[in-house]
Scaffold this motif. Structure first.
Motif, PDB file in Angstrom:
ATOM      1  N   ASP A 743      14.930 -12.203   3.290  1.00  0.00           N
ATOM      2  CA  ASP A 743      13.603 -12.240   2.677  1.00  0.00           C
ATOM      3  C   ASP A 743      12.545 -12.505   3.752  1.00  0.00           C
ATOM      4  N   GLN A 746      12.287  -9.661   6.386  1.00  0.00           N
ATOM      5  CA  GLN A 746      11.641  -8.422   5.950  1.00  0.00           C
ATOM      6  C   GLN A 746      10.184  -8.606   5.568  1.00  0.00           C
ATOM      7  N   THR A 747       9.858  -9.753   4.958  1.00  0.00           N
ATOM      8  CA  THR A 747       8.535  -9.832   4.339  1.00  0.00           C
ATOM      9  C   THR A 747       7.555 -10.757   5.055  1.00  0.00           C
ATOM     10  N   GLU A 748       8.031 -11.842   5.648  1.00  0.00           N
ATOM     11  CA  GLU A 748       7.101 -12.783   6.269  1.00  0.00           C
ATOM     12  C   GLU A 748       7.051 -12.635   7.789  1.00  0.00           C
ATOM     13  N   PHE A 749       8.196 -12.333   8.384  1.00  0.00           N
ATOM     14  CA  PHE A 749       8.251 -12.248   9.845  1.00  0.00           C
ATOM     15  C   PHE A 749       8.741 -10.868  10.296  1.00  0.00           C
TER      16      PHE A 749
END
Lengths: 1000, 100
Positions: A743, A746-749
């Protein structure tokens, strides 16, 4: 078979069949149902009702049957209760029994409910009665009342049958193979698209199978059906599924279908499952499930011998059975006249037709009168006689003010009723389509669709055969067009012998008798009467949803197929509102009861859930280990020697680890490989610890938080290279941790160049722990320098282990010198044996999860999920040291900075020493400060881990205690049913606090 | 069972997917200056609307990718799906489109 016609019907008179009902043997024919065969033998009394134990007969000829529920099966392992007699296909040797009666069907003690106790069982009985005292709930009400009122008995042995499931897609699914469905399947199949046609009956054709009157395109109805099926069977793109109930309509045209393969066979082949559950995804659906005939609600309308009019016609025409010799027909609809004519032609005397309608006329009425049948207009049944079989019907004229005049008693052995027809909107409603109320029909019909479906024929309110066939044809063609098929041209289907029929009635009928003593049944299966529904309205129920639950009307296993509309009519009449204003209860799957087996499929026993075994499983089994399930894993719990109980075995195993050496299968540890140029940066963000400066070849204990700052997982992480980390997680946490890491990756870093691979299954891990661990491991790693200078605690190296390329960790979860030997999983069993051989000279002791737990608790090492519960910060469990204070960011950092996260009265991890060293506290026990305070006491903490410690020689416990670290030295109390336990708060480490043994 | 359109793989049955909470909620990064109230709001409060809602989903038994979706909480049906990083669609426009 004295009630069998000499000829006619679709049964095979060359194949006589012997079957038994309640121990008595009867004869029937191939093609019979249990109901038709019983009726052919003059048997009408087949069951006792749910609440009042009233004698009940066969009401219908189909799945809507509320009364004739029986249990079938040669033995308990093949027994199915609550089957409907009209849909049980007869086979040689079939064994059926009646239900809900004692000692026998003819003489049932429970019938006292009807004669004496019924005034104590009013509507809302459950809610009014089951209230106090509370202890009566479990001791009296449940067991006693449930035993007295009920359906069949549940079998007690495991189901011997096998069930399978199959997934299928189709362009067009047609549900129901009556006139509309067959016609739809014909037009759809001519488009070149794939078509599935499913029908709940053994024989396709629906109402056409007992229609001897009408002529379709110059053919009899049965010939037309045969030709249609011949064409469909010849088409390789058509799948015909008889004995298959489309029971549920799920989102995006996903239809659940239950196909019964063996219930009709005397000797089913072993390779066939009993049922097959089809899960079909359809491009377009044509719903052609017809309509259901409504009963009339008059007093004592439930005696054996009272039957739906069309059902009697079906028994006569389709099965060649005479359901009686002299019939009274009560109707509010023209279709009953056709029944009268067919029955009369079969030799049944029609005593009278009592039609509710005062001014009824028309072709069918004239035909009945011309045939010499007495027709009483504006007439109503006000009662019946005959306990186990009807003997009289009381027919009264309806007076101008709407009440019933004095009745005339008419002798009969059959009373047929027809209150009109209710379109079956079950599947449409399940698809979440909007129903609309058709004023002319006084029925709900499909309105706005949500799914890609269309209804055709009687289920959308068409009742003229020609119109139904044409509607079906059009629906099939439209469905084909919608999936891009070649559209079949519209077809005018010529039907001769049709007569326009109309009529219908909703609600209870006038009877002029004492409303407090008569029972006019609305829901036969749940024994709900018109009086019950009126009472519910009087007591304040307004919505049909409330009336339904209060009276249980429509809540039986037939889901109100015969009762819902009459209940609506009664509520509307009582409230003086239009029917649509009362509302309609929700239709939910399944349309008719489905076995649990069909839903379980093959997922039973060993196949219910995957069982994961460790590499040492077989060895441990041979060594006599006891196992415990840990998630899907089966792990060795302890290795008891002959004569040892668990306590003795664990004491011995712990002592071996402390004094010599033990070995443990740690393969279940979750493992994730974190690789890439930004691997260290990623680790810095995902774990509280600092990773940048961790050297290659070194390990660190890592703590992972959720964004809310609470501990999510932990584990030792080894750095194999600048860009490669070997991360371990808790046994149960691996999928969760990988999901969490993915998660953020893929989405924050997404700017970080790193990738993640689950390697849990790739590595087998053997932990070797104890003062002699180095001596054992040294024998397995060749020239590799294991000295504490070269390979100190918390090191990792890629090296050969037992001649296999492996990863060697020097880590300890026991506080002793420890190694974790990782080899490719296929070599796990071999490594286990190699370690055992190498350790033999040191008396190496295999140990299980219990010893692992005790040893780590002695050291005060936490287990995430045992000490933590999703609300513990690192500091709460003594891991504040693992939080990188200088790191700019990591998951959970900002949340940890909230003042509440460092409040001094948070639950903190402490140790407990019971006053009596022999007392081991129960895990989960609550802690209080003052044992003498009144109940409810103020709870200030709970015990998370508690064991007998063989090393310390006393009980030890770990607890989460409010402001616990400030309470070290104080005494707290654990109130238990057996008495209060006093315990002293201590540091949560009970052995070798300084960790000197690790460096031994 | 719903069919969900993975922006990377196409239409697949619901069982291949896992829900992952409301979309377009920023994480409270340690590098930001946020009040405690803002942190709590981001951690614990979700919009829970009746009608169009934006959600994160993961094609967990497929490509493994996270993506965003607009779903109608009244009908339960998905309205559209789009890749992580793409802007949040105009829900009012989607509503108007759905009403047609």
């Amino acid at each position: 078979m004295s009630f069998r016609k000499a000829a006619g019907g679709r049964i095979d008179r060359n194949k006589p069949i012997s079957f038994s009902f309640d121990g008595k043997t009867y004869q029937g024919y191939a093609g019979d149902t249990l109901a038709s065969a019983l009726l052919a033998n003059g048997v009408h009394l087949v069951g006792r009702s749910f609440k009042y134990h009233r004698p009940r007969g066969i009401l219908t000829a189909g799945i809507d049957e509320p009364n004739a529920l029986v249990g079938v099966g040669k033995d308990d392992a093949h027994y199915t209760p609550n089957l409907r007699a009209p849909v049980i296909e007869l086979y040689d040797g079939l064994k059926a029994e009646s239900q809900n009666r004692w000692p026998s069907l003819g003489f049932d003690i429970g019938a006292v409910n009807d004669l004496l106790l019924s005034r104590f069982i009013p509507a809302g009985f459950y809610y009014k009665t089951f209230m106090w005292p509370k202890s009566f709930w479990t001791k009296v009400y449940e067991p006693k009342i449930r035993a007295a009122a009920g359906l069949g008995r549940a079998p007690e042995t495991p189901d011997a049958a096998r069930y399978t499931q199959v997934y299928q897609t189709t362009d067009i699914l047609v549900v129901g193979a009556g006139p509309a469905g067959l016609s739809a399947a014909l037009s759809a199949s001519r488009s070149g698209k794939r078509v599935m046609l499913v029908d709940e009956q053994a024989e396709m054709g629906g109402s056409l199978l007992h229609n001897l009157t009408e002529v379709i395109e110059g053919k009899s109805a049965s010939e037309w059906v045969a030709d249609a099926l011949t064409e469909l069977k010849a088409n390789p793109k058509v799948t015909l599924l008889p004995r298959a109930t489309a029971f549920g309509y799920y989102p995006h045209n996903f239809i659940g279908i239950n196909e019964r393969l063996t219930d009709h066979l005397a000797n089913p082949p072993a390779n066939l499952p009993r049922e097959r559950q089809w899960q079909v995804r359809a491009g377009e659906v044509v719903i052609a499930i017809g309509s259901l005939e409504r009963p009339l609600v008059f007093p004592d309308n439930d005696r054996p011998g009272v039957m739906m009019a069309e059902a009697a016609r079906a028994y006569v025409n389709r099965w060649g059975v005479l359901p009686g010799r002299r019939a009274v027909i009560a109707t509010a609809h023209d279709s009953a006249y056709r029944v009268a004519l067919d029955l009369k032609a079969a030799g049944i005397q029609i005593a009278t037709i009592a039609d509710l309608r005062g001014d009824v006329s028309g072709e069918l009425v004239s035909a009945a009168e011309a045939a010499g049948i007495r027709v009483q207009r504006g007439a109503v049944i006000t009662g019946t006689r005959g306990r186990k079989r009807i003997t009289q019907a009381h027919v009264a004229r309806i007076q101008p003010n709407g009440t019933a005049a004095a009745p005339e008693a008419i002798a009969c052995d059959l009373l047929l009723m027809c209150g009109g027809w209710t379109p079956s909107v079950h599947l449409f409603s399940q698809s979440r389509g909007k129903l609309t109320f058709d004023e002319a029909l006084q029925a709900y019909v499909p309105g706005q669709s949500v799914e890609k479906e269309r209804s055709a024929g009687a289920c959308r309110g068409l009742f003229d055969l020609g119109a139904i066939l044409e509607d079906g044809w059009k629906a099939g063609a439209d469905a084909a067009a919608a999936v891009g098929g070649v559209v079949a041209p519209f077809r005018v289907i010529d039907v001769k012998g049709s007569v326009k029929e109309s009529g219908g009635y909703l609600g209870a009928l006038p009877h002029g008798r004492n409303v407090n003593t008569v029972k006019a049944f609305v829901d036969f299966q749940n024994d709900s009467t018109a009086k019950d529904i009126k009472l519910a309205v009087r007591e304040g129920m307004r919505s049909i949803e409330h009336v339904k639950r209060y009276t249980t009307t429509g809540m039986a296993t037939d889901q109100g197929k015969t009762s819902n509309m009459n209940a609506l009519g009664i509520v509307a009449d009582t409230l003086k509102t239009p029917v649509p204003a009362v509302g309609l209860t929700t239709f939910r799957p399944p349309y008719s009861p489905i076995t649990f087996g069909a839903f379980a499929g093959l997922a039973r026993g060993d196949l219910f859930d995957p069982l994961r075994k460790t590499p040492s499983h077989d060895w441990a089994t041979r060594a006599g280990a006891a196992f415990e399930p840990v998630g899907q894993w089966m792990r060795a719990w302890y290795f008891a020697r002959p004569g040892e109980d668990m306590h003795a075995a664990v004491n011995r195993e712990v002592k071996a680890v402390r004094s010599s050496v033990g070995m443990f299968d740690a393969s279940t540890l979750g493992k994730i490989e974190v690789v890439g140029p930004d691997a260290a940066a990623f680790m810095n963000l995902l774990y509280t610890n600092a990773w940048t400066k961790l050297g290659v070849g070194k390990c660190r204990y890592g703590v992972m938080l959720r964004e809310d700052g609470f501990v999510m997982d932990d584990g030792v992480v080894g750095r194999l290279a600048e860009d490669r980390f070997h991360v371990t997680t808790t046994t149960g946490g691996a999928p969760r941790v990988l999901h969490h890491m993915e998660d953020y990756r893929q989405t924050e870093f997404p700017h970080l160049d790193v990738w993640l691979t689950s390697t849990t299954e790739q590595w087998a891990v053997v932990a070797v722990q104890g003062p002699k661990a180095r001596d054992v491991v040294r024998k397995l790693v060749g020239d590799f320098d294991l000295s504490k200078e070269a390979f100190p605690p918390m090191s990792v190296a890629e090296t050969a282990i037992a001649c296999v390329p492996g990863r060697l960790f020097s880590v300890s979860f026991t506080g002793e010198i420890g190694y974790e030997l990782n080899v490719p999983a296929d070599y796990g069993a071999a490594l286990w044996e190699a370690v055992f051989e190498a350790g033999r000279e040191f008396g190496i002791t295999p140990y299980g999860t219990e010893t692992m737990h005790v040893a780590r608790a002695e050291k005060g090492y936490i287990i995430v999920g045992q000490e933590t519960d999703g609300t513990a910060t690192p500091d709460d469990v003594g891991l504040g040291w693992a939080v990188g204070k200088t790191k700019p960011d990591f998951v959970g950092k900002r949340a940890l900075a909230r003042p509440a996260m460092s409040a001094p009265d948070r639950k903190q991890m402490v140790g407990l020493f019971t006053e009596d060293p022999k007392v081991v506290i129960e895990e989960g026990a609550q802690i209080v400060l003052d044992p003498n305070q009144p109940v409810p006491m103020k709870m200030v903490g709970h015990v998370t881990s508690s064991y007998w410690s063989p090393t310390v020689g006393r009980s030890i416990a770990i607890a989460m205690l409010r402001g616990g670290r400030a309470r070290i030295g104080e005494t707290v109390y654990i109130p238990m049913p057996e008495g209060t336990i006093a315990a002293k708060v201590v540091e949560p480490a009970f052995y070798d606090k300084e960790g000197e043994r690790l460096n031994g | 069972m719903l069919i969900i359109n993975c922006p990377y793989c196409g239409a697949r049955p619901e069982v291949e997917f896992r829900h992952a909470g409301e979309a377009h909620v920023a994480r409270p990064a340690g590098t930001e200056s946020l009040t405690d109230e803002e942190v709590v709001d981001r951690l614990y409060f979700r919009s829970n609307p009746k009608g169009m809602t934006v959600e994160r989903w993961r094609h967990v038994h497929g490509c493994g990718r996270f993506f965003n979706a607009v779903r109608d909480t009244v009908s339960d049906f998905f309205v559209t799906t789009y890749k992580t990083g793409e802007p949040k669609p105009d829900l009012e426009a989607l509503k108007a489109g759905a009403a047609k």
